[in-house]
Scaffold this motif. Structure first.
Motif, PDB file in Angstrom:
ATOM      1  N   ALA A  32      -4.079 -11.172 -31.268  1.00  0.00           N
ATOM      2  CA  ALA A  32      -4.683 -11.870 -30.132  1.00  0.00           C
ATOM      3  C   ALA A  32      -3.781 -13.023 -29.696  1.00  0.00           C
ATOM      4  N   GLY A  33      -3.779 -13.289 -28.400  1.00  0.00           N
ATOM      5  CA  GLY A  33      -2.955 -14.369 -27.874  1.00  0.00           C
ATOM      6  C   GLY A  33      -3.201 -14.569 -26.402  1.00  0.00           C
ATOM      7  N   PRO A  34      -2.258 -15.162 -25.689  1.00  0.00           N
ATOM      8  CA  PRO A  34      -2.430 -15.413 -24.256  1.00  0.00           C
ATOM      9  C   PRO A  34      -2.814 -14.139 -23.505  1.00  0.00           C
ATOM     10  N   GLY A  35      -3.807 -14.262 -22.646  1.00  0.00           N
ATOM     11  CA  GLY A  35      -4.314 -13.107 -21.909  1.00  0.00           C
ATOM     12  C   GLY A  35      -5.571 -12.524 -22.503  1.00  0.00           C
ATOM     13  N   ASP A  36      -5.874 -12.905 -23.756  1.00  0.00           N
ATOM     14  CA  ASP A  36      -7.097 -12.425 -24.396  1.00  0.00           C
ATOM     15  C   ASP A  36      -8.251 -13.380 -24.143  1.00  0.00           C
ATOM     16  N   ALA A  58      -3.961 -20.712 -30.013  1.00  0.00           N
ATOM     17  CA  ALA A  58      -3.389 -19.361 -29.959  1.00  0.00           C
ATOM     18  C   ALA A  58      -3.229 -18.852 -28.538  1.00  0.00           C
ATOM     19  N   GLY A  59      -3.750 -19.594 -27.557  1.00  0.00           N
ATOM     20  CA  GLY A  59      -3.665 -19.162 -26.168  1.00  0.00           C
ATOM     21  C   GLY A  59      -4.800 -18.256 -25.742  1.00  0.00           C
ATOM     22  N   VAL A  60      -5.797 -18.074 -26.622  1.00  0.00           N
ATOM     23  CA  VAL A  60      -6.957 -17.240 -26.307  1.00  0.00           C
ATOM     24  C   VAL A  60      -7.957 -18.058 -25.489  1.00  0.00           C
ATOM     25  N   LEU A 133       0.823 -24.351 -38.312  1.00  0.00           N
ATOM     26  CA  LEU A 133       1.003 -23.532 -37.117  1.00  0.00           C
ATOM     27  C   LEU A 133       2.443 -23.623 -36.643  1.00  0.00           C
ATOM     28  N   ALA A 134       3.107 -22.482 -36.566  1.00  0.00           N
ATOM     29  CA  ALA A 134       4.502 -22.449 -36.109  1.00  0.00           C
ATOM     30  C   ALA A 134       4.531 -22.520 -34.588  1.00  0.00           C
ATOM     31  N   ARG A 135       4.507 -23.716 -34.061  1.00  0.00           N
ATOM     32  CA  ARG A 135       4.400 -23.890 -32.610  1.00  0.00           C
ATOM     33  C   ARG A 135       5.582 -23.294 -31.860  1.00  0.00           C
ATOM     34  N   ALA A 136       6.752 -23.245 -32.522  1.00  0.00           N
ATOM     35  CA  ALA A 136       7.934 -22.713 -31.852  1.00  0.00           C
ATOM     36  C   ALA A 136       7.766 -21.242 -31.499  1.00  0.00           C
ATOM     37  N   SER A 137       6.874 -20.563 -32.219  1.00  0.00           N
ATOM     38  CA  SER A 137       6.671 -19.143 -31.955  1.00  0.00           C
ATOM     39  C   SER A 137       5.672 -18.889 -30.840  1.00  0.00           C
ATOM     40  N   LEU A 138       5.036 -19.954 -30.353  1.00  0.00           N
ATOM     41  CA  LEU A 138       4.024 -19.814 -29.305  1.00  0.00           C
ATOM     42  C   LEU A 138       4.655 -19.984 -27.934  1.00  0.00           C
ATOM     43  N   PRO A 139       4.134 -19.271 -26.933  1.00  0.00           N
ATOM     44  CA  PRO A 139       4.633 -19.488 -25.571  1.00  0.00           C
ATOM     45  C   PRO A 139       4.243 -20.873 -25.070  1.00  0.00           C
ATOM     46  N   ALA A 140       5.056 -21.422 -24.195  1.00  0.00           N
ATOM     47  CA  ALA A 140       4.767 -22.747 -23.641  1.00  0.00           C
ATOM     48  C   ALA A 140       3.441 -22.721 -22.894  1.00  0.00           C
ATOM     49  N   THR A 141       2.659 -23.778 -23.049  1.00  0.00           N
ATOM     50  CA  THR A 141       1.370 -23.886 -22.379  1.00  0.00           C
ATOM     51  C   THR A 141       1.506 -24.764 -21.147  1.00  0.00           C
ATOM     52  N   ARG A 142       1.105 -24.247 -20.006  1.00  0.00           N
ATOM     53  CA  ARG A 142       1.144 -25.012 -18.757  1.00  0.00           C
ATOM     54  C   ARG A 142      -0.219 -25.655 -18.503  1.00  0.00           C
ATOM     55  N   ALA A 143      -0.204 -26.751 -17.790  1.00  0.00           N
ATOM     56  CA  ALA A 143      -1.449 -27.441 -17.461  1.00  0.00           C
ATOM     57  C   ALA A 143      -2.389 -26.551 -16.663  1.00  0.00           C
TER      58      ALA A 143
END
Length: 241
Positions: A32-36, A58-60, A133-143
């Protein structure tokens, strides 16, 4: 505060920081991640914070739902968003199970503060996941990225999705500071259901942006008991619909 009001558990910001990172790692391990989207129906319990912040990390996108939702309501929300996760308290598991066949996008079923056959346990997921949490592995979060999706009450027509982006959290820092007049020394209590946007404003983001402590009590409504709890725990800011 326990349902009977007799015992209190004090939780530090650091504990939620760790538990939400564990959940974010667990969600990403599930794919699970961005888009979920996640349908979240959890009562006034500390795990509610863990779920929402873990999903954010996680971007969920969480879709908080009121505890009054029926199985039909849950199916409508899941299918409207194409949600892939259901994260609910034990009392709502049967509702989700009743509509699984109607919700083909659902892949993962997580029960909060309990166990149920066919469901993943939140407690076990947290125990097995790393607190780092390995933040470097996560996509950048936009406002402008969506982080929460509420639904209107559906009183006059079908419930409508109301998206919230990450920038709205910064806006609610002003809500906590100027509307609720909160300071780090305050103890704040809001009586809203966790499924409504008011919980995001008055329980989640507003008070914590100001460093204020929040009272969480999942007991039945009793006006006299509420006054007793306000006095016992020295609540300085009280907010209610």
């Amino acid at each position: 505060v326990s349902r009977d009001g007799g015992t209190v558990r004090r939780i530090a910001f650091s504990e939620f920081s760790e538990s939400s990172s564990r959940l974010a790692n667990a969600l990403m391990a599930l794919g699970a991640g961005p888009g979920d989207f996640a349908c979240v129906v959890v009562g006034r319990v500390p795990s509610w914070y863990t779920v929402l912040f873990g999903a954010m990390k996680a971007g969920v996108v969480s879709m908080p739902g009121t505890n009054l939702l029926t199985a039909h309501d849950i199916a409508y929300r899941v299918n409207h968003a194409g949600a892939t996760l259901a994260i609910v308290s034990p009392e709502h598991c049967a509702k989700v199970d009743a509509v699984r066949a109607e919700c083909p996008t659902l892949k993962h079923f997580i029960v909060v503060d309990g166990e149920r056959e066919g469901w993943l346990s939140l407690d076990r997921l947290l125990a097995d996941a790393s607190p780092v949490l390995a933040r470097a592995s996560l996509p950048a979060t936009r406002a402008t990225d969506m982080t929460l999706a509420y639904f209107t009450s559906g009183t006059t027509s079908m419930a409508k999705m109301v998206p919230r982006d990450h920038a709205h959290a910064l806006a609610h820092a002003a809500t906590g500071l100027f509307w609720m007049d909160l300071r780090p020394s305050d103890i704040h209590w809001s009586l809203t259901d966790t499924g409504w946007a008011k919980a995001g404003t008055s329980v989640l983001i507003g008070p914590w942006s100001c460093g204020a402590a929040v009272v969480f009590h999942d007991g039945p409504f009793d006006a006299r008991r509420r006054f007793e709890l306000i006095q016992r725990y020295r609540v300085s800011v009280f907010c209610a619909p």
